[in-house]
Write an enzyme that holds these catalytic residues in place. Structure first.
Site, short mmCIF file in Angstrom:
data_model
loop_
_atom_site.label_atom_id
_atom_site.label_comp_id
_atom_site.label_asym_id
_atom_site.label_seq_id
_atom_site.Cartn_x
_atom_site.Cartn_y
_atom_site.Cartn_z
N LYS A 264 0.69 -1.40 -0.15
CA LYS A 264 -0.02 -0.04 -0.05
C LYS A 264 0.65 1.41 0.08
O LYS A 264 0.41 2.16 -0.40
CB LYS A 264 -0.87 0.08 1.23
CG LYS A 264 -0.29 -0.33 2.40
CD LYS A 264 -0.02 0.76 3.37
CE LYS A 264 0.58 0.76 4.73
NZ LYS A 264 0.80 1.70 5.44
N ASN B 66 3.95 8.87 3.01
CA ASN B 66 4.37 8.55 1.52
C ASN B 66 3.56 9.34 0.48
O ASN B 66 4.25 9.65 -0.33
CB ASN B 66 4.28 7.04 1.17
CG ASN B 66 5.13 5.93 2.03
OD1 ASN B 66 6.11 5.75 1.50
ND2 ASN B 66 4.69 5.43 3.09
#
Length: 344
Positions: free
Chosen positions: A197, A265
């Site tokens: 993910k 991220n």
């Protein structure tokens, strides 16, 4: 009655400190666990003082989780062997790049996140721990932004454990009214979700940096989830054991959504697309000493896909790697979505 179980937390960053708040609180109130919880701290100087000393006197990780007090029974220990001595349970909360080295020094029951590329291609962190230490491993993954967990906002998470008894033990150690845990036996898929993910979140962040909007991000999340499922089924040691239901747990679609909207991220990838600076520069500027998982994992996954001749089947994963490390234009993230095999 058996002696209470001693717990050591390996790592003290943003997430490590958030989980220490939970474990410290539960260890104080549950007879099954020893009251004192040791937390290994990578020693740093903060404003002329040792970070471990600050944590032990002020009960706050002022560098990585400022504004949240740690329970006084959580003791910061700067030497790894001292922190882990006598521990019955080890809870790893460090970037996956450091696991191999730490495993050489430690024994115990470990919760870890990330994947690592071994000589035979894909190797899960749990596999590395099992091989090096001969121990059972449970993994915890979920839609868990550390600051929200620390603030005791409600969330769910998933523990994957091939030995149900051990998964339930970690559930007892970690569950609170606002941190609710489901235990499943599809541990490899849980672990893969937690790693993959982060790659998708980088793609989402790049699209944010390109001002693409929520419709595009929804496509990134959906197509990213499809690649996560396909990767898990292709590379699992037992593809038939990969349950589609696991992707509907917190470790799957929920964690993916949270990371694509709120994770580091995504945030750094947005800045990457806007500024043209390198990932390494932005880590230093934006993360206060912490590391990204998405770009590193994309490198490992890309090399595996290359070995297997499957790069074209995973255009989103591939684009993230090539944009981050091979100079591919950030705008080509959109072309990878437009021509995705899901649309053909």
């Amino acid at each position: 009655m058996a002696s209470p179980l001693k717990v050591c937390i390996v790592g003290s960053g943003n997430w490590g400190s958030a989980i220490a708040r939970i474990i410290g609180g539960n260890a104080r109130s549950l007879e099954r666990f020893a009251t004192t919880v040791k937390m290994w701290v990578f020693e740093e100087n903060v404003n002329g003082r040792k970070l471990s000393d600050i944590i032990n006197t002020e009960h706050e990780n002022v560098k990585y989780l400022p504004g949240f007090k740690l329970p006084e029974n959580v003791v910061a220990v700067p030497t790894l062997s001292d922190a882990a001595e006598g521990a019955d349970l080890l809870v790893f909360v460090v970037p996956h790049q450091f696991i191999r080295n730490l495993c050489d020094q430690l024994v115990g029951c470990v919760s870890a996140r990330g994947i690592d590329e071994g000589p035979d291609g894909l190797k899960l962190i749990s596999d590395i721990i099992r091989e090096k230490m001969g121990l059972d491993v449970s993994v915890l993954m979920g839609a868990n932004i550390a600051n929200e967990v620390a603030a005791e906002k409600f969330c769910e998470t998933t523990i994957g454990s091939k030995v149900l008894e051990n998964g339930l033990l970690f559930k007892e150690l970690l569950q609170t009214p606002n941190f609710r845990i489901t235990v499943v036996d599809d541990a490899d898929t849980v672990e893969l979700c937690g790693a993959l993910k982060n790659i998708v979140a980088v793609g989402a962040g790049i699209c944010d940096g390109l001002s693409c909007g929520d419709n595009t991000k929804a496509a990134v999340i959906r197509l990213g989830l499809m690649e996560m499922i396909a990767f898990a089924k292709l590379f699992s040691k037992d593809a038939d054991a990969v349950s589609s239901a696991t992707f509907l747990e917190s470790c799957g679609v929920a964690d993916l959504i949270t990371t694509c909207y709120g994770g580091r991220n995504r945030r750094v990838a947005e800045a990457f697309a806007k500024t043209g600076k390198s990932i390494e520069e932005l880590e230093k500027e934006m993360l206060n000493g912490q590391k990204l998982q998405g770009p590193a994992t994309s490198t490992e996954v890309y090399h595996i896909l290359q070995q297997k001749g499957l790069v074209d089947k995973f255009p989103l994963f591939t684009a993230v790697y090539q944009i981050c490390f091979e100079g591919r234009a950030v705008g080509e993230m959109i072309s990878c979505l437009q021509s995705h095999p899901e649309h053909l």
